[in-house]
Write a protein that holds these residues in place. Structure first.
Motif, mmCIF file in Angstrom:
data_model
loop_
_atom_site.group_PDB
_atom_site.id
_atom_site.type_symbol
_atom_site.label_atom_id
_atom_site.label_comp_id
_atom_site.label_asym_id
_atom_site.label_seq_id
_atom_site.Cartn_x
_atom_site.Cartn_y
_atom_site.Cartn_z
ATOM 1 N N LEU A 38 0.808 -1.190 0.177
ATOM 2 C CA LEU A 38 -0.020 -0.095 -0.056
ATOM 3 C C LEU A 38 0.765 1.287 -0.028
ATOM 4 O O LEU A 38 0.377 2.177 -0.618
ATOM 5 C CB LEU A 38 -1.183 0.028 1.330
ATOM 6 N N VAL A 39 1.997 1.241 0.495
ATOM 7 C CA VAL A 39 2.859 2.534 0.440
ATOM 8 C C VAL A 39 3.494 2.685 -0.611
ATOM 9 O O VAL A 39 3.235 3.901 -1.357
ATOM 10 C CB VAL A 39 4.181 2.146 1.583
ATOM 11 N N GLY A 40 3.907 1.483 -1.581
ATOM 12 C CA GLY A 40 4.268 1.757 -2.747
ATOM 13 C C GLY A 40 3.034 2.242 -3.781
ATOM 14 O O GLY A 40 3.378 3.205 -4.571
ATOM 15 N N VAL A 105 0.785 10.792 3.626
ATOM 16 C CA VAL A 105 2.082 11.420 3.549
ATOM 17 C C VAL A 105 2.613 11.240 2.206
ATOM 18 O O VAL A 105 3.279 11.899 1.421
ATOM 19 C CB VAL A 105 2.830 11.438 4.700
ATOM 20 N N ILE A 106 2.842 9.691 2.071
ATOM 21 C CA ILE A 106 3.571 9.400 0.959
ATOM 22 C C ILE A 106 2.998 9.546 -0.462
ATOM 23 O O ILE A 106 3.455 9.913 -1.429
ATOM 24 C CB ILE A 106 3.761 7.739 1.065
ATOM 25 N N ALA A 107 1.616 9.706 -0.372
ATOM 26 C CA ALA A 107 0.832 10.028 -1.688
ATOM 27 C C ALA A 107 1.565 11.532 -1.893
ATOM 28 O O ALA A 107 1.682 11.905 -3.130
ATOM 29 C CB ALA A 107 -0.699 10.064 -1.418
ATOM 30 N N CYS A 108 1.632 12.423 -0.851
ATOM 31 C CA CYS A 108 2.058 13.749 -1.184
ATOM 32 C C CYS A 108 3.302 13.768 -1.641
ATOM 33 O O CYS A 108 3.797 14.384 -2.596
ATOM 34 C CB CYS A 108 1.862 14.638 -0.052
ATOM 35 N N THR A 109 4.313 12.904 -1.145
ATOM 36 C CA THR A 109 5.518 12.799 -1.649
ATOM 37 C C THR A 109 5.749 12.442 -3.054
ATOM 38 O O THR A 109 6.496 12.794 -3.785
ATOM 39 C CB THR A 109 6.590 12.237 -0.559
#
Length: 175
Positions: A38-40, A105-109
């Motif tokens: 999910l992070v990826g 947050v990762i979606a923003c990055t």
């Protein structure tokens, strides 16, 4: 040029450290392999969705200002990860609630990377004289690869010695 490459290398080092720390942290708080996927996924969807628009936007706007904006937004994202890894948050929220915050947050990055990567590439051609551009591109590529490799190793060592929360403080210092 050297300062530009050094800055890009330190930025890449911080990004690669963050990838390692987040992967470890997600598995630690959720105990789920699915969470790692999910992070990826949360990073690649905005990065790919914005890729064409980002290229157009970068071409028509001032690149130095855009790069500074990207770097500032990236620092804000790392600051959000510092907050999410704080003892206050870990006491008051479940692992999956924190994981959801991490994915946001990762979606923003991912969205930021859609702009920052091509902007770095476009700036090299503006900073370096044309006659040494091939050598500069080689040096840039080599420094990126070196930072990428050492970033993962440093991220692992930071987790081992100062923990996840401390690791994010180091990453925010590098970015």
């Amino acid at each position: 040029f050297r300062l530009f490459i050094a800055g890009r290398s330190v930025f890449m080092l911080g990004i690669r450290m963050m990838v390692t720390v987040i992967g470890w942290w997600m598995y630690e708080i959720t105990n789920s392999k699915l969470a790692l996927g999910l992070v990826g996924l949360s990073e690649i969807i905005p990065a790919l969705s914005l890729a064409l628009y980002a290229g157009h936007y970068i071409d028509i706007n001032e690149k130095r200002k855009l790069l500074l904006t990207c770097l500032s937004l990236f620092v804000l994202c790392v600051a959000a990860l510092v907050f999410l890894s704080s003892p206050f948050v870990t006491r008051h929220f479940t692992g999956w609630e924190i994981a959801t915050g991490i994915c946001i947050v990762i979606a923003c990055t991912g969205a930021i990377r859609a702009f920052s990567g091509p902007t770095f590439g476009a700036l090299i051609s503006q900073v370096v004289p044309r006659d040494i551009l091939p050598a500069a591109a080689s040096i840039s590529s080599a420094s990126w690869l070196m930072a990428s490799i050492t970033g993962h190793a440093m991220g692992g060592f930071l987790i081992a010695f100062i923990g996840i929360h401390g690791s994010f403080w180091v990453i925010i210092g590098l970015t």
